[in-house]
Design an enzyme around this catalytic site. Structure first.
Site, PDB file in Angstrom:
ATOM      1  N   SER A  16     104.691  70.124  99.865  1.00 23.75           N
ATOM      2  CA  SER A  16     104.974  68.986  98.996  1.00 23.75           C
ATOM      3  C   SER A  16     104.489  69.248  97.585  1.00 23.75           C
ATOM      4  CB  SER A  16     104.273  67.733  99.551  1.00 23.75           C
ATOM      5  OG  SER A  16     104.274  66.688  98.611  1.00 23.75           O
ATOM      6  N   TYR A  52      97.110  63.158 102.240  1.00 25.88           N
ATOM      7  CA  TYR A  52      98.424  63.733 102.519  1.00 25.88           C
ATOM      8  C   TYR A  52      98.562  65.097 101.837  1.00 25.88           C
ATOM      9  CZ  TYR A  52     103.456  64.519 102.079  1.00 25.88           C
ATOM     10  OH  TYR A  52     104.703  65.084 102.091  1.00 25.88           O
TER      11      TYR A  52
END
Length: 344
Positions: free
Chosen positions: A132, A157
């Site tokens: 990501s 995350y």
């Protein structure tokens, strides 16, 4: 169809990116084993609707599974001949990681190790996995490059995604498992995730409700259309990463973008950051409705801007995303109105 591969294993197959990738692979004649736990992080009916489309293809086999379930995952690898694994299963969302950190540990860490072990023991030709743009965290160098340091994540995350990159490198080094990580930049488009800003904005605007505009609309994001993401995955899938023979272990400053192992990281982004307020304006123009805006401060875990350097992707696989935001939003809105049966 590429003769190099026949059977692909896609995790998160009922998810946004997993669905689009699986559909494209099936259209190209591949056999796809898709797994997904169909969790309730967002509307399960949307996931089921995606699966209904995939299940119209004879080459698709769906198994409901959480990749944190090690023994069941191992059984799938034992019972099926798999050439390539594309891991898109993960607990997504920066903000949700503040509320439910354990979900990220189970899926993004435990699940990913389970997958690495299965790939190691079953001679998988290539593991492609989703990372990501969040891994860039506190980095302020723009555009974000795979050669930049990413040791300062600002959300759990992001930390789990950076951990995935580190774990994959270990397996590439120790077990010669070719691994490629893809840092996705703000993916959007039809069949998207309802927790994403463009989806929330569209829904609220059409319902006459206000939208929250974080960082007073000054945030910038490198919005990347789903078809460009899928094309990037497909091209990378065919490119087995090889050890970099010029990588010097004795360098004083190591290059994070290179390795002596069969391991590679790419950014996949539109290479064109857009300010949030402009993004909202495009949605307004497409819908023909003005948004009721509620300006707010930036939320914890967010970063002010993302901007992808895609030179490595272009150099290695000859591709860079080109879908304009206007085109992508029009396609999304058209799908949204059709799916939710909204007239006008």
């Amino acid at each position: 169809m590429n003769n190099q591969y026949k059977n692909l294993f896609v995790t998160g197959a009922a998810g946004f990116i997993g669905f689009h990738l699986s559909k494209k692979l099936l259209e190209q004649g591949f056999n796809v084993i898709g797994v997904d736990n169909l969790n309730s992080y967002y509307d399960v009916n949307l996931k089921k609707s995606r699966l209904e489309i995939l299940e119209t293809f004879p080459g698709f086999k769906f198994i409901r599974l959480d990749i944190s379930e090690r023994e069941h995952l191992e059984d799938i690898f034992k019972q099926n001949s798999i050439d390539v694994v594309v891991n898109l299963a993960a607990q997504a969302g920066v903000r949700y990681s503040l509320e439910n950190p354990h979900a990220y540990v189970e899926s993004n860490l435990v699940g990913f190790v389970n997958l690495l072990e299965c790939c190691r023991h079953h001679e998988i030709k290539h593991l492609v996995f989703a990372s990501s743009s969040s891994v860039y965290g506190a980095n302020i160098q723009m555009p974000f490059s795979v050669r930049h340091n990413v040791d300062h994540p600002v959300s759990l995350y992001a930390a789990t995604k950076k951990s995935n990159e580190l774990m994959a490198h270990v397996y590439a080094h120790l077990y010669d498992l070719p691994c490629t990580g893809l840092r996705f930049f703000t993916v959007y488009g039809p069949w998207g995730r309802p927790d994403m800003a463009y989806f929330l904005f569209t829904k609220a605007i059409l319902e006459g409700r206000s939208i929250k505009v974080f960082n007073h609309g000054r945030m910038k994001r490198d919005f990347t259309y789903i078809d460009d993401i899928v094309e990037g995955i497909l091209r990378v899938m065919y490119r087995i990463p090889l050890p970099d023979t010029l990588w010097d272990k004795k360098m004083e400053v190591l290059d994070p973008g290179k390795s002596w192992a069969g391991y590679k990281i790419y950014n996949i982004g539109n290479n064109n950051p857009v300010e949030l307020i402009k993004f909202i304006e495009i949605i307004e123009n497409t819908l023909g409705v003005k948004a009721i805006k509620e300006f707010c401060d930036m939320q914890p875990g967010d970063v002010p801007a993302t901007y992808a350097d895609i030179d490595e992707l272009a150099k290695d696989v000859g591709f860079k995303p080109e879908t304009s935001l206007d085109t992508g939003i029009k396609r999304f809105v058209s799908w949204y109105k059709n799916y939710y049966e909204i007239n006008g």
